[in-house]
Design a protein around this motif. Structure first.
Motif, PDB file in Angstrom:
ATOM      1  N   CYS A  96       0.812  -1.218   0.000  1.00  0.00           N
ATOM      2  CA  CYS A  96       0.000   0.000   0.000  1.00  0.00           C
ATOM      3  C   CYS A  96       0.840   1.261   0.000  1.00  0.00           C
ATOM      4  CB  CYS A  96      -0.977   0.003   1.172  1.00  0.00           C
ATOM      5  SG  CYS A  96      -0.208   0.152   2.788  1.00  0.00           S
ATOM      6  N   GLY A  97       2.081   1.167   0.529  1.00  0.00           N
ATOM      7  CA  GLY A  97       2.975   2.317   0.480  1.00  0.00           C
ATOM      8  C   GLY A  97       2.711   3.370   1.531  1.00  0.00           C
ATOM      9  N   PHE A  98       1.846   3.097   2.492  1.00  0.00           N
ATOM     10  CA  PHE A  98       1.604   4.095   3.536  1.00  0.00           C
ATOM     11  C   PHE A  98       2.851   4.310   4.387  1.00  0.00           C
ATOM     12  CE2 PHE A  98      -2.427   5.607   2.888  1.00  0.00           C
ATOM     13  CZ  PHE A  98      -3.423   4.637   2.820  1.00  0.00           C
TER      14      PHE A  98
ATOM     15  N   LYS B 127       5.067   6.872   2.593  1.00  0.00           N
ATOM     16  CA  LYS B 127       4.494   8.216   2.714  1.00  0.00           C
ATOM     17  C   LYS B 127       4.694   8.757   4.126  1.00  0.00           C
ATOM     18  CE  LYS B 127      -0.015  10.449   2.730  1.00  0.00           C
ATOM     19  NZ  LYS B 127      -1.458  10.226   2.680  1.00  0.00           N
ATOM     20  N   ALA B 128       4.450   7.924   5.126  1.00  0.00           N
ATOM     21  CA  ALA B 128       4.605   8.375   6.512  1.00  0.00           C
ATOM     22  C   ALA B 128       6.055   8.722   6.809  1.00  0.00           C
ATOM     23  CB  ALA B 128       4.119   7.286   7.469  1.00  0.00           C
TER      24      ALA B 128
ATOM     25  N   LEU C  52       7.063  12.122   5.285  1.00  0.00           N
ATOM     26  CA  LEU C  52       6.505  13.276   5.969  1.00  0.00           C
ATOM     27  C   LEU C  52       7.076  13.430   7.367  1.00  0.00           C
ATOM     28  CD1 LEU C  52       2.791  12.982   4.794  1.00  0.00           C
ATOM     29  CD2 LEU C  52       4.532  14.567   4.001  1.00  0.00           C
TER      30      LEU C  52
ATOM     31  N   TYR D  63       9.209  15.294  -0.543  1.00  0.00           N
ATOM     32  CA  TYR D  63       8.211  14.312  -0.972  1.00  0.00           C
ATOM     33  C   TYR D  63       8.367  13.898  -2.431  1.00  0.00           C
ATOM     34  CZ  TYR D  63       3.733  11.898  -0.628  1.00  0.00           C
ATOM     35  OH  TYR D  63       2.762  10.944  -0.590  1.00  0.00           O
TER      36      TYR D  63
ATOM     37  N   ARG E  37      13.971   7.079   2.606  1.00  0.00           N
ATOM     38  CA  ARG E  37      14.693   6.334   3.629  1.00  0.00           C
ATOM     39  C   ARG E  37      14.253   4.875   3.653  1.00  0.00           C
ATOM     40  NH1 ARG E  37      15.257   9.499   9.262  1.00  0.00           N
ATOM     41  NH2 ARG E  37      16.380  11.365   8.580  1.00  0.00           N
TER      42      ARG E  37
ATOM     43  N   ARG F 263       5.993   5.074  -2.931  1.00  0.00           N
ATOM     44  CA  ARG F 263       5.399   6.190  -2.196  1.00  0.00           C
ATOM     45  C   ARG F 263       3.886   6.248  -2.426  1.00  0.00           C
ATOM     46  NH1 ARG F 263       6.227  11.900  -4.722  1.00  0.00           N
ATOM     47  NH2 ARG F 263       4.407  11.133  -5.823  1.00  0.00           N
ATOM     48  N   ASP F 264       3.452   5.902  -3.680  1.00  0.00           N
ATOM     49  CA  ASP F 264       2.023   5.943  -3.991  1.00  0.00           C
ATOM     50  C   ASP F 264       1.429   4.547  -4.023  1.00  0.00           C
ATOM     51  OD1 ASP F 264       2.793   8.524  -6.402  1.00  0.00           O
ATOM     52  OD2 ASP F 264       2.310   8.681  -4.279  1.00  0.00           O
ATOM     53  N   GLY F 265       2.115   3.584  -3.482  1.00  0.00           N
ATOM     54  CA  GLY F 265       1.608   2.216  -3.483  1.00  0.00           C
ATOM     55  C   GLY F 265       1.783   1.574  -4.851  1.00  0.00           C
ATOM     56  N   PHE F 266       1.225   0.391  -4.997  1.00  0.00           N
ATOM     57  CA  PHE F 266       1.262  -0.304  -6.271  1.00  0.00           C
ATOM     58  C   PHE F 266      -0.164  -0.356  -6.796  1.00  0.00           C
ATOM     59  CE2 PHE F 266       5.595  -1.809  -6.415  1.00  0.00           C
ATOM     60  CZ  PHE F 266       5.990  -1.770  -5.090  1.00  0.00           C
ATOM     61  N   THR F 267      -0.473   0.525  -7.757  1.00  0.00           N
ATOM     62  CA  THR F 267      -1.844   0.579  -8.251  1.00  0.00           C
ATOM     63  C   THR F 267      -1.954   0.034  -9.657  1.00  0.00           C
ATOM     64  OG1 THR F 267      -1.433   2.817  -9.027  1.00  0.00           O
ATOM     65  CG2 THR F 267      -2.402   2.590  -6.857  1.00  0.00           C
TER      66      THR F 267
END
Lengths: 263, 279
Positions: free
Chosen positions: A59-61, A64-65, A68, A74, A80, A103-107
């Motif tokens: 999901c890539g959360f 992203k976390a 930030l 971004y 990291r 960063r944006d997940g695998f969509t």
């Protein structure tokens, strides 16, 4: 009267003495092994990380976390931590990608091959496919720390490898030395940068941003010196593996479900 | 030994002395060899405090609960309970002081992180219900129909019929840009005036944003759906003129001669008609 020193002799000898006195006493302290031995403590925290690749859904959360929380720009092409997708097909094909470090997940079911474009793979052709989150392994014998020419990076007493931003000269030796590709140049500070296990959070009793963000519990952090810690218990008792064991870096990030194809 | 022989030695020692004096002032006091020896423990101890003092941005869902208990209670039994609030809404920082409001992300990209269907055996991803992003109601944000806090089917905001009403806009929606089509009636009655534009062109949805163009179907089957002359007369077809599909210019698209927006008497191209042997 005994032989008095001539003035010339006196000046020569006193110069030698003054020159000798100029050598700081600290120069001898650095080389003292006894002092180093005295500073070792056994009851400190020792951080270790556990990744369950069965639970990771890409999901890539976490990425992203991390960006930030740790102020990594971004949109920069650096992170990291990141997640790699591996798709192994029934005919023996091997494909791996990590679009924007996940960063944006695998969509997209198509594998991102950068300049080569995107590769469509039919679902019936897939033998195994999974996600592997990666981050700095905070090795026990870190090659990046060994090569630092100025002593900017080091292994802290609790096991985390940190970089002193005020001291780093940006030579990039450590980035080259890391066999896991965990280090990169910070685009703003122009020093070496890498995952610190969210040092500012774990030292306050919080968990790293990526551990907290993961909805499925694929990432966990624990203290190896705490006998009651569930993560320490899993690492010692369950079947876990590490990345690139042959390099002898003694990484402190342990993986459940590591496939031999994982790089 | 003569003086001139020893002089280079004094120079070197002088340089070393200068270096050591400079080092004494430049290198911070806490820099040195600490735990783990020279190889792994050469550092400035002050940097550990620097790293500890970085601001914490993500506060965790327990800090959301006191003010947003209602959302928590609503979410409690549903699958999104495991997701941190800040994953979708961004880091809380010092909310509600700063920032006073957190972002509410309604884009598709956010949901597709988990719900773009990837049929991967051996991965937890295979167990997550998902959709094909290119096929499932493109152009609309997911929260339009799905409640992100209670994502199960029972809480869908629209039934299928209601949804059709949203995506099919009706003729009046087309009129604002396509008045010219409405004006084509001229002196002849416009038999297709009662037909919805979207019957032939498909749902308008968010046209012209998305889709920028609606399909223009020129196949015979579309026209023949109403204009096939049936051997019997039914009340529905009583007033509609039709043709025998096998007899009337088979293989030729209707729009070659007929303008679908105007009456059949206003044929498109009499030259074309004559070339077919018509009159």
């Amino acid at each position: 009267m005994t032989d008095a020193m001539s003035r010339r002799d006196f000046l020569k000898k006193s110069t030698v003495v003054v020159a000798g006195v100029l050598v700081p006493v600290a120069a001898f302290e650095i080389l003292s092994p006894a002092r180093v031995q005295a500073l070792k403590t056994d009851d400190a925290v020792r951080w270790a990380f556990l990744v369950d690749t069965y639970k990771c859904v890409g999901c890539g959360f976490c990425v992203k976390a991390c960006k930030l929380e740790n102020e990594v720009p971004y949109d920069a092409n650096a992170s990291r931590t990141w997640v790699e997708r591996y798709v192994l097909t029934k005919d023996g094909g091997f494909h791996a990608d990590s679009p924007k470090a996940a960063r944006d997940g695998f969509t997209d079911s198509r594998v991102d091959l950068n300049e080569s474009g995107q590769l469509s793979i039919k679902p019936e052709e897939i033998d195994k496919a999974f996600f592997v989150p990666k981050l700095c392994n905070q090795c026990d014998k870190p090659p990046c720390v060994q090569v630092c020419p100025v002593g900017a990076t080091f292994k802290a007493p609790d096991g985390v490898v940190l970089v002193d931003r005020t001291w780093c000269i940006g030579c990039g030796y450590c980035i080259m030395a890391c066999p896991y590709g965990a280090r990169f140049f910070h685009p703003v500070y122009h020093t070496a940068e890498k995952c610190t296990f969210c040092y500012h959070r774990i030292t306050k009793g919080l968990s790293p941003a990526c551990v907290q963000a993961c909805p499925f519990g694929a990432r966990q952090i624990g203290n190896l010196n705490d006998p009651n810690d569930p993560v320490a218990e899993a690492i010692t008792n369950e079947r876990v593996g590490v990345l690139r064991k042959e390099y002898g870096t003694r990484p402190q990030v342990f993986y459940i479900g590591l496939d031999r194809e994982v790089r | 030994m003569k003086n001139h022989v020893l002089r280079p030695l004094w120079v070197v020692l002088g340089l070393v002395a200068v270096l050591l004096v400079f080092r004494y002032f430049y290198v911070p006091g806490d820099f040195g060899i600490h735990e783990r020896g020279f190889t792994y423990g050469l550092y400035r101890t002050g940097t550990i405090e620097d790293w500890k003092s970085v601001t914490v941005k993500y506060q965790g869902r327990d800090s959301c609960k006191p003010c947003h208990q209602d959302v928590f209670d609503g979410m409690a039994k549903y699958p999104h309970m495991v997701i941190q609030c800040e994953n979708c809404h961004g880091p809380a920082l010092r909310h509600p002081t700063d920032p006073p409001k957190l972002a509410i992300d309604k884009t598709r990209a956010l949901c597709l992180r988990c719900h773009a269907k990837l049929q991967y055996p051996t991965s937890g991803r295979a167990g997550i219900t998902g959709i094909d992003p290119q096929a499932h109601n493109t152009g609309f944000g997911c929260p339009k129909c799905h409640d992100p806090h209670r994502p199960t089917v029972q809480f869908l905001r629209y039934s299928v019929d209601d949804w059709k009403k949203i995506t099919y806009r009706g003729r009046e929606y087309c009129r604002s840009c396509h008045q010219n089509r409405f004006d084509e009636e001229g002196s002849y009655p416009h038999p297709h005036a009662t037909i919805q534009c979207e019957n032939c062109h498909g749902p308008a949805m968010k046209h012209p944003t998305d889709p920028p163009r609606l399909p223009i179907d020129t196949k015979r089957e579309l026209c023949l759906a109403c204009h096939t002359r049936l051997p019997y007369s039914s009340t529905a077809y009583a007033g509609v003129k039709g043709v025998d599909p096998a007899g009337h210019n088979p293989g030729v698209e209707c729009v070659n001669c007929h303008n679908p927006h105007r009456s059949a008497l206003q044929l498109l191209n009499w030259t074309t008609v004559r070339s077919f042997g018509g009159s």
